[in-house]
Design an enzyme around this catalytic site. Structure first.
Site, PDB file in Angstrom:
ATOM      1  N   PHE A  25       0.846  -1.310  -0.126  1.00 35.81           N
ATOM      2  CA  PHE A  25      -0.029   0.038   0.041  1.00 35.81           C
ATOM      3  C   PHE A  25       0.908   1.388  -0.214  1.00 35.81           C
ATOM      4  O   PHE A  25       1.890   1.265   0.603  1.00 35.81           O
ATOM      5  CB  PHE A  25      -0.738   0.035   1.211  1.00 35.81           C
ATOM      6  CG  PHE A  25      -2.194  -0.648   0.928  1.00 35.81           C
ATOM      7  CD1 PHE A  25      -2.264  -2.006   0.655  1.00 35.81           C
ATOM      8  CD2 PHE A  25      -3.473  -0.128   1.050  1.00 35.81           C
ATOM      9  CE1 PHE A  25      -3.412  -2.650   0.481  1.00 35.81           C
ATOM     10  CE2 PHE A  25      -4.597  -0.513   1.001  1.00 35.81           C
ATOM     11  CZ  PHE A  25      -4.810  -1.990   0.622  1.00 35.81           C
ATOM     12  N   CYS A  31      -5.964  15.386   0.454  1.00 33.08           N
ATOM     13  CA  CYS A  31      -7.050  14.884   0.108  1.00 33.08           C
ATOM     14  C   CYS A  31      -7.671  16.213  -0.561  1.00 33.08           C
ATOM     15  O   CYS A  31      -7.700  17.102   0.290  1.00 33.08           O
ATOM     16  CB  CYS A  31      -7.874  14.034   0.992  1.00 33.08           C
ATOM     17  SG  CYS A  31      -9.578  13.558   0.267  1.00 33.08           S
ATOM     18  N   CYS A  46     -16.292  15.529   2.964  1.00 38.89           N
ATOM     19  CA  CYS A  46     -16.299  14.267   3.400  1.00 38.89           C
ATOM     20  C   CYS A  46     -15.773  14.450   4.779  1.00 38.89           C
ATOM     21  O   CYS A  46     -14.824  14.646   5.194  1.00 38.89           O
ATOM     22  CB  CYS A  46     -15.006  13.367   2.523  1.00 38.89           C
ATOM     23  SG  CYS A  46     -14.954  11.800   3.051  1.00 38.89           S
ATOM     24  N   CYS A  49     -14.109  10.217   7.524  1.00 36.93           N
ATOM     25  CA  CYS A  49     -12.623   9.556   6.922  1.00 36.93           C
ATOM     26  C   CYS A  49     -12.124   9.004   8.192  1.00 36.93           C
ATOM     27  O   CYS A  49     -12.095   9.794   9.291  1.00 36.93           O
ATOM     28  CB  CYS A  49     -11.872  10.605   6.353  1.00 36.93           C
ATOM     29  SG  CYS A  49     -10.307  10.030   5.990  1.00 36.93           S
ATOM     30  N   ASP A  50     -11.683   7.877   8.121  1.00 40.64           N
ATOM     31  CA  ASP A  50     -10.990   7.239   9.393  1.00 40.64           C
ATOM     32  C   ASP A  50      -9.560   6.783   9.010  1.00 40.64           C
ATOM     33  O   ASP A  50      -8.783   6.048   9.814  1.00 40.64           O
ATOM     34  CB  ASP A  50     -11.516   5.812   9.343  1.00 40.64           C
ATOM     35  CG  ASP A  50     -11.465   4.695   8.373  1.00 40.64           C
ATOM     36  OD1 ASP A  50     -10.826   5.119   7.151  1.00 40.64           O
ATOM     37  OD2 ASP A  50     -12.097   3.533   8.457  1.00 40.64           O
ATOM     38  N   THR A  51      -8.843   7.751   8.127  1.00 39.04           N
ATOM     39  CA  THR A  51      -7.583   7.699   7.763  1.00 39.04           C
ATOM     40  C   THR A  51      -6.684   8.949   8.151  1.00 39.04           C
ATOM     41  O   THR A  51      -7.034   9.918   7.847  1.00 39.04           O
ATOM     42  CB  THR A  51      -7.421   7.625   6.251  1.00 39.04           C
ATOM     43  OG1 THR A  51      -8.217   6.153   5.851  1.00 39.04           O
ATOM     44  CG2 THR A  51      -5.912   7.013   5.776  1.00 39.04           C
ATOM     45  N   GLU A 116      -7.407   3.134  -5.145  1.00 42.72           N
ATOM     46  CA  GLU A 116      -8.691   3.568  -4.390  1.00 42.72           C
ATOM     47  C   GLU A 116      -8.600   5.177  -4.435  1.00 42.72           C
ATOM     48  O   GLU A 116      -8.054   5.957  -3.651  1.00 42.72           O
ATOM     49  CB  GLU A 116      -8.307   2.709  -2.936  1.00 42.72           C
ATOM     50  CG  GLU A 116      -8.006   1.496  -3.116  1.00 42.72           C
ATOM     51  CD  GLU A 116      -8.538   0.816  -1.872  1.00 42.72           C
ATOM     52  OE1 GLU A 116      -8.802   1.332  -0.903  1.00 42.72           O
ATOM     53  OE2 GLU A 116      -8.635  -0.724  -2.251  1.00 42.72           O
ATOM     54  N   HIS A 204      -9.163  -6.477   7.197  1.00 44.71           N
ATOM     55  CA  HIS A 204      -7.831  -6.094   7.674  1.00 44.71           C
ATOM     56  C   HIS A 204      -8.275  -5.609   9.030  1.00 44.71           C
ATOM     57  O   HIS A 204      -7.363  -5.866   9.920  1.00 44.71           O
ATOM     58  CB  HIS A 204      -7.230  -5.132   6.974  1.00 44.71           C
ATOM     59  CG  HIS A 204      -8.034  -3.767   6.726  1.00 44.71           C
ATOM     60  ND1 HIS A 204      -9.093  -3.753   5.797  1.00 44.71           N
ATOM     61  CD2 HIS A 204      -7.877  -2.487   6.914  1.00 44.71           C
ATOM     62  CE1 HIS A 204      -9.708  -2.640   5.845  1.00 44.71           C
ATOM     63  NE2 HIS A 204      -8.873  -1.632   6.446  1.00 44.71           N
TER      64      HIS A 204
HETATM   65  S1  SF4 Z   1     -12.439   9.133   3.042  1.00 42.86           S
HETATM   66 FE1  SF4 Z   1     -10.643  10.321   3.677  1.00 42.86          FE
HETATM   67  S2  SF4 Z   1      -9.219  10.144   2.000  1.00 42.86           S
HETATM   68 FE2  SF4 Z   1     -11.332   9.324   1.121  1.00 42.86          FE
HETATM   69  S3  SF4 Z   1     -12.347  11.179   0.302  1.00 42.86           S
HETATM   70 FE3  SF4 Z   1     -12.954  11.266   2.406  1.00 42.86          FE
HETATM   71  S4  SF4 Z   1     -11.443  12.569   3.364  1.00 42.86           S
HETATM   72 FE4  SF4 Z   1     -10.634  12.057   1.448  1.00 42.86          FE
END
Ligand code: SF4
Length: 210
Positions: A25, A31, A46, A49-51, A116, A204
């Site tokens: 990865f 973003c 958005c 988001c969990d990242t 992705e 995962h």
């Molecule tokens: S989930 Fe996270 S990385 Fe994906 S579009 Fe939304 S803010 Fe951006």
């Protein structure tokens, strides 16, 4: 050009049609739908988001001066195995940075390239596996590919319109927030009512992988 990468790691792809597949990865920094700062989340397009995609300070990450150096890092994470080389470009939003030079360098290193993306930018034509995860409130311009992966529930999503898009697979994935159990139930109910779609789970996380 140079690339800002949060982290690079070897794992198993946890989601979607390629779930269970060995993969390197590459998590690109940045973003276009959220800054990544908690102070900005409420006003972001958005908001679930969990990242962590902010900065280039994660394991294996950094600022790579050129495509060759990033492809070399991907190769070193994969190791010596020659067959079935598979890299997943993710983020953040990878299409803010993926370009001809990187696609060519990864292909030259023998990798099949998956991406992705949130679909708000056209995906590079050379990418081998296109996974789009549309976000309500944004305009999805990439309406074709290998899998459409809709996080659910997501109010404001035009599901009927999505079903006319040109994807080989349509996936519903439960939103991972404080209502995980209710979200799983909603995702199952969705698929029971719309057989074009299949359930995708984040295996995962179940396995304790990254
Ligand atoms: S989930 Fe996270 S990385 Fe994906 S579009 Fe939304 S803010 Fe951006």
């Amino acid at each position: 050009m140079s690339y800002a990468v949060k982290e690079v790691f070897l794992t198993l792809q946890g989601e979607g049609v390629n779930a269970g597949r060995r993969a390197v990865f590459v998590r690109f920094a940045g973003c276009n739908l959220w800054s990544g700062r908690e102070a900005d989340r409420a006003a972001a397009v958005c908001r679930f988001c969990d990242t962590d995609f902010v900065g280039a300070d994660g394991a294996g990450g950094g600022r790579f001066a050129d495509a060759a150096s990033l492809a070399g890092t991907v190769g070193s994470h994969w190791g010596d195995a020659e067959d079935a080389r598979f890299v997943v470009l993710t983020g953040g939003e990878p299409m803010l940075q993926v370009d001809d030079a990187l696609v060519d360098a990864l292909h030259a290193a023998g990798f099949t390239i998956a991406i992705e993306s949130n679909g708000t930018l056209p995906v590079h034509i050379g990418v081998d596996w296109v996974c789009i995860s549309p976000k309500a409130g944004s305009k999805t311009v990439q309406r074709s590919g290998d899998e459409l992966k809709l996080v659910w529930p997501q109010p404001g999503s035009d599901v009927a319109a999505m079903e006319s898009w040109n994807f080989a697979n349509f996936l519903i994935q439960p939103l991972d927030d404080g209502d995980a159990e209710a979200n799983r139930d909603a995702a199952v109910a969705f698929v029971l009512g719309r057989p074009k779609w299949r359930l995708s789970l984040q295996t995962h996380k179940l396995l304790g992988l990254r």
